[in-house]
Design a protein around this motif. Sequence first.
Motif, PDB file in Angstrom:
ATOM      1  N   LYS B 210       0.827  -1.213   0.000  1.00 17.31           N
ATOM      2  CA  LYS B 210       0.000   0.000   0.000  1.00 17.31           C
ATOM      3  C   LYS B 210       0.859   1.261   0.000  1.00 17.31           C
ATOM      4  N   ALA B 211       2.069   1.162   0.527  1.00 18.44           N
ATOM      5  CA  ALA B 211       2.964   2.329   0.572  1.00 18.44           C
ATOM      6  C   ALA B 211       3.340   2.797  -0.826  1.00 18.44           C
ATOM      7  N   SER B 212       3.348   1.867  -1.778  1.00 26.07           N
ATOM      8  CA  SER B 212       3.784   2.237  -3.128  1.00 26.07           C
ATOM      9  C   SER B 212       2.830   3.233  -3.770  1.00 26.07           C
ATOM     10  N   ALA B 213       1.566   3.257  -3.305  1.00 22.87           N
ATOM     11  CA  ALA B 213       0.617   4.245  -3.836  1.00 22.87           C
ATOM     12  C   ALA B 213       1.096   5.660  -3.536  1.00 22.87           C
ATOM     13  N   TYR B 214       1.931   5.799  -2.513  1.00 23.67           N
ATOM     14  CA  TYR B 214       2.440   7.121  -2.119  1.00 23.67           C
ATOM     15  C   TYR B 214       3.948   7.218  -2.377  1.00 23.67           C
ATOM     16  N   ARG B 215       4.454   6.319  -3.214  1.00 23.71           N
ATOM     17  CA  ARG B 215       5.884   6.276  -3.569  1.00 23.71           C
ATOM     18  C   ARG B 215       6.757   6.253  -2.315  1.00 23.71           C
ATOM     19  N   MET B 216       6.311   5.472  -1.353  1.00 24.90           N
ATOM     20  CA  MET B 216       6.994   5.408  -0.063  1.00 24.90           C
ATOM     21  C   MET B 216       7.787   4.102   0.014  1.00 24.90           C
ATOM     22  N   PRO B 217       9.077   4.174   0.357  1.00 22.48           N
ATOM     23  CA  PRO B 217       9.844   2.936   0.516  1.00 22.48           C
ATOM     24  C   PRO B 217       9.223   2.069   1.602  1.00 22.48           C
ATOM     25  N   ALA B 218       9.145   0.773   1.340  1.00 24.93           N
ATOM     26  CA  ALA B 218       8.496  -0.108   2.307  1.00 24.93           C
ATOM     27  C   ALA B 218       9.062  -1.505   2.180  1.00 24.93           C
ATOM     28  N   THR B 219       8.938  -2.250   3.263  1.00 27.76           N
ATOM     29  CA  THR B 219       9.410  -3.620   3.249  1.00 27.76           C
ATOM     30  C   THR B 219       8.581  -4.467   4.200  1.00 27.76           C
ATOM     31  N   ARG B 220       8.658  -5.778   4.002  1.00 23.33           N
ATOM     32  CA  ARG B 220       7.996  -6.703   4.924  1.00 23.33           C
ATOM     33  C   ARG B 220       9.073  -7.588   5.550  1.00 23.33           C
ATOM     34  N   ILE B 221       8.981  -7.752   6.855  1.00 20.63           N
ATOM     35  CA  ILE B 221       9.974  -8.587   7.546  1.00 20.63           C
ATOM     36  C   ILE B 221       9.290  -9.560   8.505  1.00 20.63           C
ATOM     37  N   ASP B 222      10.054 -10.526   8.936  1.00 24.83           N
ATOM     38  CA  ASP B 222       9.625 -11.438   9.994  1.00 24.83           C
ATOM     39  C   ASP B 222       9.767 -10.686  11.317  1.00 24.83           C
ATOM     40  N   GLY B 223       8.647 -10.262  11.869  1.00 24.09           N
ATOM     41  CA  GLY B 223       8.677  -9.454  13.085  1.00 24.09           C
ATOM     42  C   GLY B 223       9.088 -10.235  14.317  1.00 24.09           C
ATOM     43  N   ASN B 224       9.076 -11.544  14.241  1.00 19.02           N
ATOM     44  CA  ASN B 224       9.469 -12.350  15.399  1.00 19.02           C
ATOM     45  C   ASN B 224      10.972 -12.589  15.457  1.00 19.02           C
ATOM     46  N   ASP B 225      11.678 -12.058  14.472  1.00 17.88           N
ATOM     47  CA  ASP B 225      13.148 -12.122  14.447  1.00 17.88           C
ATOM     48  C   ASP B 225      13.655 -10.766  14.928  1.00 17.88           C
ATOM     49  N   ILE B 226      14.021 -10.711  16.188  1.00 15.00           N
ATOM     50  CA  ILE B 226      14.318  -9.400  16.793  1.00 15.00           C
ATOM     51  C   ILE B 226      15.510  -8.697  16.136  1.00 15.00           C
ATOM     52  N   GLU B 227      16.485  -9.462  15.710  1.00 15.12           N
ATOM     53  CA  GLU B 227      17.639  -8.827  15.053  1.00 15.12           C
ATOM     54  C   GLU B 227      17.239  -8.188  13.720  1.00 15.12           C
ATOM     55  N   LEU B 228      16.376  -8.885  13.011  1.00 13.68           N
ATOM     56  CA  LEU B 228      15.908  -8.350  11.730  1.00 13.68           C
ATOM     57  C   LEU B 228      15.054  -7.096  11.953  1.00 13.68           C
ATOM     58  N   VAL B 229      14.261  -7.111  12.994  1.00 17.89           N
ATOM     59  CA  VAL B 229      13.481  -5.918  13.335  1.00 17.89           C
ATOM     60  C   VAL B 229      14.433  -4.757  13.608  1.00 17.89           C
TER      61      VAL B 229
END
Lengths: 326, 337
Positions: B210-229
């Motif tokens: 949905k962020a791309s509608a506003y040309r906003m950089p966005a990503t999806r991550i595994d939120g249960n991986d604290i280091e990745l968060v």
Amino acid sequence: MADMIQVTYRDALKEAMREAMKRDENVVIMGEEVGVWGGTYAVTRGLYDEFGGRRVIDTPIAEMGIIGVATGAAMGGMKPIAEIMTINFALVAMDQIINNTAKIHSMFGGTMRAPVVIRTAAGWGQLAATHSQSFEAWFAHVPGLIVVMPSTPYDAKGLLTTAMYSQNPVVFIEHSRLYGEKGQVPQGEFRVPFGVADVKRDGKDLTIVTYSRMVHVALNAANELAKENINVEIVDLRSLRPIDWETVYNSIRKTHRALVLTEDWMTYGISAEVAARIGYETFDYLDAPVERLTQLEVPLPYASNLEKLSFPDEAKVMQQVKAMLA
Amino acid sequence: MTTAVAKKVSVATSPSLEISRETALHWLEQMMLIRRFEEAAEYAYTQKKVGGFLHLYIGEESIAVGAVAAMHPDDDIFTHYRDHGWVLARGVDPKPAMAELYGKATGLVKGKGGSMHFASVKHHMWGGYAIVGGHIPLAAGMAFSHQYLKRDRIAFCVMGEGATNIGMFHEALNMAALWKLPVVFLIENNMFGMGTAVDRASAVANIYEKASAYRMPATRIDGNDIELVYTTIQEYVNRARSGEGPQMVEAMTYRFKGHSMGDPQRYRTKEEVENRRPDDPLNRWEKKLIERGWADDALIKETFTRVDKQVAEAVQFAEDSPFPDPSELYTDILVEE
């Protein structure tokens, strides 16, 4: 007091904003068409040229965004004026105004403040059902908001200046049919306090309690009635939340008759609250039941004759007053 | 799992991935504190010490702890009503937090907000908000003030995936992108908006798109991986701070408890919940620390004991605190002036 000058309601408002912007760098104006256009009712005309686009900010047509961003900016230490073009569009922003702006201070135990000034315009003029509404009661119902509705250039400037100094959220309701109204206003900064009504006309026979444009209708009617030796007192509430009850009661203790005159609908409207309080607090002084004259209970039609019929006018006020004195 | 919409972001090569053992153990303790705090809150609720709604953060702790570690202490956080974990991750004392749940005068906001309105301005924690999506424009407004006043701070706005379907989300994103406001939007996607699964509520299954509608950089991550968060949020926060405009991160997670208390959970099976248990972020972090030789069972037990004591003290504090004086009913409605 400073020298008085003759200005319009519109220019009185603009001057209050200009003075606030000169005084405080944290004041910004945000809203639809407030900048390059100069405001749809020309209230902000010239301010974009004077202060630039950084401080007079054209927004998308997004009322809840406007109020939310202004409220968040106020929490961040700024003093934003958020303009909602007409009060009808405030419905879109109602959640932000009621659930955020009005409650930030109390909900978080007094640890935060959101001193936004929400400027908007009531009014009508063959704009049909969705663009002609009087929603002041919706806001005046809510603890946490200050709601004002000035009738004259003097009150407009003085109340807006008070709003600009306030640490509380203020819903500042102008009237589109008053923008060209002229009156005497002091030059330079002055304040009209919140919660102080103004007796716009002294009289002994009957009190009309009113505010905003209806003050002028009441004054015109009173001048005509004076020719028939009927002396009407007119109390202009100016603030709808808080209301200056003492001034209202004192007038009725003197005249013994009360007519509440408003441009909103009768049922659950401002007149309902005012009439109820008068009835309770001045019961022993009343020589007649409290009467109300308001907009008829219809969605406003477009046709000019039907629109005219919907609102109280001078003739209706005179007729009502005479009936109460008969 | 990382995907950038408008910009490629290379999380794996981030130099800050190297965290110290001390930091790792601190995160462990914070996650444990949130877990135990929530369990104590749940128990207090069953004892009728806590009323109203109670939205527990159990199973999502890695997101708040990892994200808070990735920003500056004076960056300004706005959250949804599942807010206990965020406040504790910010370092707020659990005592006034628990007292707020009890509705006591010593609570974070004097007992006037409760579970859904935890806040601590001195911690730049601007509160939990209970109207879904209602706080998103507030965060944009805070970011506006940072930009206008040229402060070196960002606003950080946490919401559930359910909030991305409401109008306020889109108005705020548009204005944030239009004005390049320094704000990061974090979506905690715990798979359900109350009981309605994401794919039954959102036309777009990948929320970050949905962020791309506003040309906003966005990503999806595994939120249960604290280091990745931690590494992802750090990268996105840095970009917002350096004037690149708003950013979005979608953190996938799973809520182990019901939406609020008294949720019969007819929208999912017990098996589904059990199947997600191995993904519990706290257990995952414990295992990882053991694998690295940074912790052992004894250390984990010892940390839990310390946290249990802290939570017990918080409960005692809440129990012992007075209710607000009746005169408090009329305070804080308007600023006195």
